[in-house]
Design a protein around this motif. Sequence first.
Motif, PDB file in Angstrom:
ATOM      1  N   MET A  46       8.999   5.262   4.286  1.00  0.00           N
ATOM      2  CA  MET A  46       7.972   5.948   5.058  1.00  0.00           C
ATOM      3  C   MET A  46       6.613   5.425   4.637  1.00  0.00           C
ATOM      4  N   THR A  47       5.826   4.934   5.587  1.00  0.00           N
ATOM      5  CA  THR A  47       4.567   4.314   5.238  1.00  0.00           C
ATOM      6  C   THR A  47       3.477   4.736   6.196  1.00  0.00           C
ATOM      7  N   HIS A  48       2.239   4.559   5.743  1.00  0.00           N
ATOM      8  CA  HIS A  48       1.075   4.864   6.562  1.00  0.00           C
ATOM      9  C   HIS A  48       0.523   3.587   7.157  1.00  0.00           C
ATOM     10  N   ASP A  49      -0.204   3.728   8.267  1.00  0.00           N
ATOM     11  CA  ASP A  49      -0.708   2.543   8.953  1.00  0.00           C
ATOM     12  C   ASP A  49      -2.067   2.133   8.428  1.00  0.00           C
ATOM     13  N   GLY A  50      -2.708   1.208   9.150  1.00  0.00           N
ATOM     14  CA  GLY A  50      -3.965   0.675   8.676  1.00  0.00           C
ATOM     15  C   GLY A  50      -5.178   1.486   9.044  1.00  0.00           C
ATOM     16  N   SER A  51      -5.237   2.064  10.237  1.00  0.00           N
ATOM     17  CA  SER A  51      -6.499   2.665  10.626  1.00  0.00           C
ATOM     18  C   SER A  51      -6.359   4.049  11.222  1.00  0.00           C
ATOM     19  N   GLY A  52      -5.682   4.189  12.347  1.00  0.00           N
ATOM     20  CA  GLY A  52      -5.645   5.475  13.035  1.00  0.00           C
ATOM     21  C   GLY A  52      -7.004   5.765  13.632  1.00  0.00           C
TER      22      GLY A  52
ATOM     23  N   ALA B 123       3.046  -3.827  -4.224  1.00  0.00           N
ATOM     24  CA  ALA B 123       1.837  -3.987  -5.031  1.00  0.00           C
ATOM     25  C   ALA B 123       1.138  -2.630  -5.093  1.00  0.00           C
ATOM     26  N   TYR B 124       0.251  -2.482  -6.078  1.00  0.00           N
ATOM     27  CA  TYR B 124      -0.458  -1.208  -6.221  1.00  0.00           C
ATOM     28  C   TYR B 124      -1.930  -1.465  -6.475  1.00  0.00           C
ATOM     29  N   ARG B 125      -2.774  -0.811  -5.680  1.00  0.00           N
ATOM     30  CA  ARG B 125      -4.220  -0.856  -5.888  1.00  0.00           C
ATOM     31  C   ARG B 125      -4.863   0.278  -5.101  1.00  0.00           C
ATOM     32  N   ASP B 126      -6.003   0.754  -5.592  1.00  0.00           N
ATOM     33  CA  ASP B 126      -6.773   1.790  -4.902  1.00  0.00           C
ATOM     34  C   ASP B 126      -5.903   2.990  -4.522  1.00  0.00           C
ATOM     35  N   GLU B 127      -4.987   3.352  -5.422  1.00  0.00           N
ATOM     36  CA  GLU B 127      -4.093   4.505  -5.218  1.00  0.00           C
ATOM     37  C   GLU B 127      -3.202   4.331  -3.991  1.00  0.00           C
ATOM     38  N   LYS B 128      -2.868   3.097  -3.674  1.00  0.00           N
ATOM     39  CA  LYS B 128      -1.946   2.790  -2.585  1.00  0.00           C
ATOM     40  C   LYS B 128      -0.797   1.950  -3.113  1.00  0.00           C
ATOM     41  N   LEU B 129       0.439   2.355  -2.812  1.00  0.00           N
ATOM     42  CA  LEU B 129       1.625   1.567  -3.110  1.00  0.00           C
ATOM     43  C   LEU B 129       1.963   0.805  -1.835  1.00  0.00           C
ATOM     44  N   LEU B 130       1.671  -0.484  -1.806  1.00  0.00           N
ATOM     45  CA  LEU B 130       1.823  -1.297  -0.600  1.00  0.00           C
ATOM     46  C   LEU B 130       3.155  -2.037  -0.615  1.00  0.00           C
ATOM     47  N   SER B 131       3.809  -2.114   0.541  1.00  0.00           N
ATOM     48  CA  SER B 131       5.095  -2.792   0.653  1.00  0.00           C
ATOM     49  C   SER B 131       4.991  -3.962   1.631  1.00  0.00           C
ATOM     50  N   PHE B 132       5.702  -5.043   1.314  1.00  0.00           N
ATOM     51  CA  PHE B 132       5.673  -6.248   2.137  1.00  0.00           C
ATOM     52  C   PHE B 132       7.083  -6.813   2.288  1.00  0.00           C
ATOM     53  N   CYS B 133       7.326  -7.412   3.454  1.00  0.00           N
ATOM     54  CA  CYS B 133       8.557  -8.169   3.665  1.00  0.00           C
ATOM     55  C   CYS B 133       8.199  -9.648   3.723  1.00  0.00           C
ATOM     56  N   PRO B 134       8.870 -10.498   2.954  1.00  0.00           N
ATOM     57  CA  PRO B 134       8.536 -11.920   2.959  1.00  0.00           C
ATOM     58  C   PRO B 134       9.096 -12.682   4.156  1.00  0.00           C
TER      59      PRO B 134
ATOM     60  N   GLY C 137       3.318  -1.374   5.273  1.00  0.00           N
ATOM     61  CA  GLY C 137       2.560  -0.133   5.164  1.00  0.00           C
ATOM     62  C   GLY C 137       2.379   0.270   3.713  1.00  0.00           C
ATOM     63  N   TYR C 138       1.687   1.382   3.508  1.00  0.00           N
ATOM     64  CA  TYR C 138       1.449   1.851   2.150  1.00  0.00           C
ATOM     65  C   TYR C 138       1.786   3.333   2.031  1.00  0.00           C
ATOM     66  N   GLN C 139       1.963   3.749   0.784  1.00  0.00           N
ATOM     67  CA  GLN C 139       2.182   5.149   0.454  1.00  0.00           C
ATOM     68  C   GLN C 139       1.129   5.565  -0.560  1.00  0.00           C
ATOM     69  N   PRO C 140       0.335   6.587  -0.270  1.00  0.00           N
ATOM     70  CA  PRO C 140      -0.631   7.063  -1.270  1.00  0.00           C
ATOM     71  C   PRO C 140       0.096   7.499  -2.538  1.00  0.00           C
TER      72      PRO C 140
ATOM     73  N   ARG D 211       7.757   3.258  -6.644  1.00  0.00           N
ATOM     74  CA  ARG D 211       8.025   3.371  -5.216  1.00  0.00           C
ATOM     75  C   ARG D 211       8.911   4.578  -4.914  1.00  0.00           C
ATOM     76  N   ALA D 212       9.876   4.846  -5.785  1.00  0.00           N
ATOM     77  CA  ALA D 212      10.727   6.019  -5.605  1.00  0.00           C
ATOM     78  C   ALA D 212       9.904   7.302  -5.711  1.00  0.00           C
ATOM     79  N   ALA D 213       8.972   7.336  -6.666  1.00  0.00           N
ATOM     80  CA  ALA D 213       8.102   8.502  -6.806  1.00  0.00           C
ATOM     81  C   ALA D 213       7.191   8.644  -5.593  1.00  0.00           C
ATOM     82  N   ALA D 214       6.667   7.520  -5.094  1.00  0.00           N
ATOM     83  CA  ALA D 214       5.808   7.549  -3.917  1.00  0.00           C
ATOM     84  C   ALA D 214       6.557   8.068  -2.699  1.00  0.00           C
ATOM     85  N   HIS D 215       7.832   7.724  -2.609  1.00  0.00           N
ATOM     86  CA  HIS D 215       8.660   8.192  -1.499  1.00  0.00           C
ATOM     87  C   HIS D 215       8.709   9.717  -1.482  1.00  0.00           C
TER      88      HIS D 215
END
Length: 360
Positions: A1-7, A150-161, A183-186, A201-205
């Motif tokens: 479950m992830t959040h988008d870029g802007s909204g 990756a993690y920065r600015d209180e965001k756990l970001l996920s990527f697919c290569p 997307g990212y998870q706060p 990531r499990a905790a962020a979930h």
Amino acid sequence: MTHDGSGDDSSRRDAATSEEHDGNATTRRDEGVTTSEDATTALAPEEAFAALGHEARTATLETLADADEPLAFSEVYAGVPLDDSAQFNYHLDRLRGHFVDQTDAGYTLTAAGRRVVEATLSGAITADPSFDRVEIDHDCPYCGATVTVAYRDEKLLSFCPDCGGTYDSIKGEREPPAPGYLGYQPLPPAGVDGRSPAEARAAAHVWNVSDQVAVSRGVCPRCAADIDVWVRVCDAHESESPASASDDGRPVCSACGNRHAAMHTAECPRCTYRQGGVLPVALLADDALLSFLLDHGLNPLSQTGGGHQFDTVLLGYEETVRSHEPVEVALTFELDGETLTLVVDDTPTVTAATRSDTTE
């Protein structure tokens, strides 16, 4: 479950306001929210920040937070780095009422004071950890490739290569993300402290599913006020985009920047909470969706495998936009040979739900 870029849809629904009088208190009701207007401890935001603007005051709050019972003046003073009791009393007086409560038994934290200490100890206002992309044992919900986080600015970001990901922008950042952004998870800094990237990531979930359940019931997960949630649908969603197309043929649309045409935005009119993303996460408290998940042994709050199957269902769904005005979108999920189709309007509310056995 992830959040988008802007909204980027910032419109809000108007609230009908009425007043009721009960004794000496005047109560406002805005679509179900009740607030007392005669509260003597209410502070304006600038006053609240000013009240916390000294190390002696934050030390006072932390001393009271560590106590299991009310403390006497001398006991609180002993935990504060000041040599002058009169000066300490001045700072304590600035906290009384809103952050600190004084009773015959001694001094204790108010709910607001405890929230300040929680934010401090969680690292939300004092720490800024980060780590670069690292591979974890988690599969992309679209193509099955191994995900990096990756993690920065209180965001756990996920990527697919290997595929086009879900979004082409990150909220609050001007630079576009690397290809395959899912997307990212706060996640507060305490969420990564002492944890591996996979454990974070499990905790962020779990942290974010809890938030989204509240949002899907119309409650702000930060301040508990009523929250506005609405659906926006891309009017020019592309069926294919070679430059960003994923392995399964689904693109990240160049018009809206998202893999899916229908997205949701949740915004609190009371505090600063604002998030958005794929539509299913705004429906997590829907009875039909919850029943479907649980009937197939999928607990949304389970940390098992960091939410592998959960992400596959909640992100890898089929979407059919039946109408733009009024909004009507059909979402189809599949688990173990059974499908669930939810028809959703712009509020978002499920207006119809159908389960079918695909093995027959």
